[in-house]
Motif scaffolding. Structure first.
Motif, PDB file in Angstrom:
ATOM      1  N   SER A 113       0.327   3.839  10.704  1.00  0.00           N
ATOM      2  CA  SER A 113      -1.061   3.799  11.155  1.00  0.00           C
ATOM      3  C   SER A 113      -1.250   4.547  12.466  1.00  0.00           C
ATOM      4  CB  SER A 113      -1.519   2.352  11.330  1.00  0.00           C
ATOM      5  OG  SER A 113      -0.842   1.747  12.409  1.00  0.00           O
ATOM      6  N   GLU A 169       2.886   2.829   4.382  1.00  0.00           N
ATOM      7  CA  GLU A 169       1.912   3.459   5.266  1.00  0.00           C
ATOM      8  C   GLU A 169       2.209   3.202   6.739  1.00  0.00           C
ATOM      9  OE1 GLU A 169      -2.108   3.752   4.237  1.00  0.00           O
ATOM     10  OE2 GLU A 169      -1.711   3.555   2.095  1.00  0.00           O
ATOM     11  N   TYR A 205      -3.647  13.300   2.364  1.00  0.00           N
ATOM     12  CA  TYR A 205      -3.277  12.789   3.674  1.00  0.00           C
ATOM     13  C   TYR A 205      -3.513  13.840   4.747  1.00  0.00           C
ATOM     14  CZ  TYR A 205      -1.450   9.050   0.954  1.00  0.00           C
ATOM     15  OH  TYR A 205      -1.358   7.999   0.095  1.00  0.00           O
ATOM     16  N   LEU A 255       4.093   7.178   4.497  1.00  0.00           N
ATOM     17  CA  LEU A 255       2.853   7.935   4.376  1.00  0.00           C
ATOM     18  C   LEU A 255       2.113   7.879   5.698  1.00  0.00           C
ATOM     19  CD1 LEU A 255       1.494   6.907   0.865  1.00  0.00           C
ATOM     20  CD2 LEU A 255       2.723   8.982   1.498  1.00  0.00           C
TER      21      LEU A 255
END
Length: 176
Positions: A135, A133, A17, A112
């Motif tokens: 964004s 997740e 990441y 994440l």
């Protein structure tokens, strides 16, 4: 003579990441390396200069430190001294947490991207990482409802980096 091999699950499906991380500029705080380019607040400097190093002789076994933590959180949550573990840094605490909570079928739920070290410790211990997740389009805003939805009976750890490393997003105490 046998040669130990790295566990296959650690080598499979590796992604970072930290890829495409922007270069920090003068007006940006980059948490990815744990470096603060702005220096310490005056209060921290005063505490450091007036710190009595002899008080370190009991760390982390001092019951006074445990009691101070209990007293500090008394207005927010019920905390017992027996439930406090002091370590020599947050990375050691995360490694210990992963080790203690690992088990067959264990899962960790987290936003994440998040602090890469925690994801790696969990994976090394065989904990399945369930990532919620965020964004770039939403400025990496964390959605607590989505995090809660991801929690299952197999969840051993709900990991929240606050503020998030590397995005810098933070949740309020009420959201946590």
């Amino acid at each position: 003579m046998s040669i130990r091999k790295i566990r296959a699950e650690l080598l499979a499906d590796r992604k970072s990441y930290a890829e495409n991380t922007p270069i920090a500029t003068g007006n940006m705080l980059d948490c990815s390396l744990g470096v603060n380019p702005y220096g310490f607040p005056d209060l921290v400097s005063d505490v450091i200069h007036n710190f009595d190093v002899s008080s370190l002789s009991q760390y982390p076994h001092s019951t006074e430190a445990h009691q101070a933590i209990v007293d500090y959180w008394a207005d927010y949550a019920y905390v017992e001294k027996e439930n406090i573990v002091l370590t020599d840094g947050s990375v050691t605490a995360l490694q210990l947490l992963s080790t203690v909570l690992a088990g067959t079928g264990a899962e960790m739920v987290c936003f994440l991207p998040t602090f890469t070290e925690m994801v790696e410790y969990a994976r090394i211990m065989g904990i399945k990482v369930i990532g919620v997740e965020t964004s770039k389009e939403d400025n990496y805003q964390e959605n607590v409802d989505k995090l809660i939805e991801a929690i299952t009976p197999e969840t051993s750890i709900v990991y929240i980096d606050n503020p998030n490393n590397p995005t810098g997003q933070s949740l309020t105490l009420a959201e946590i």
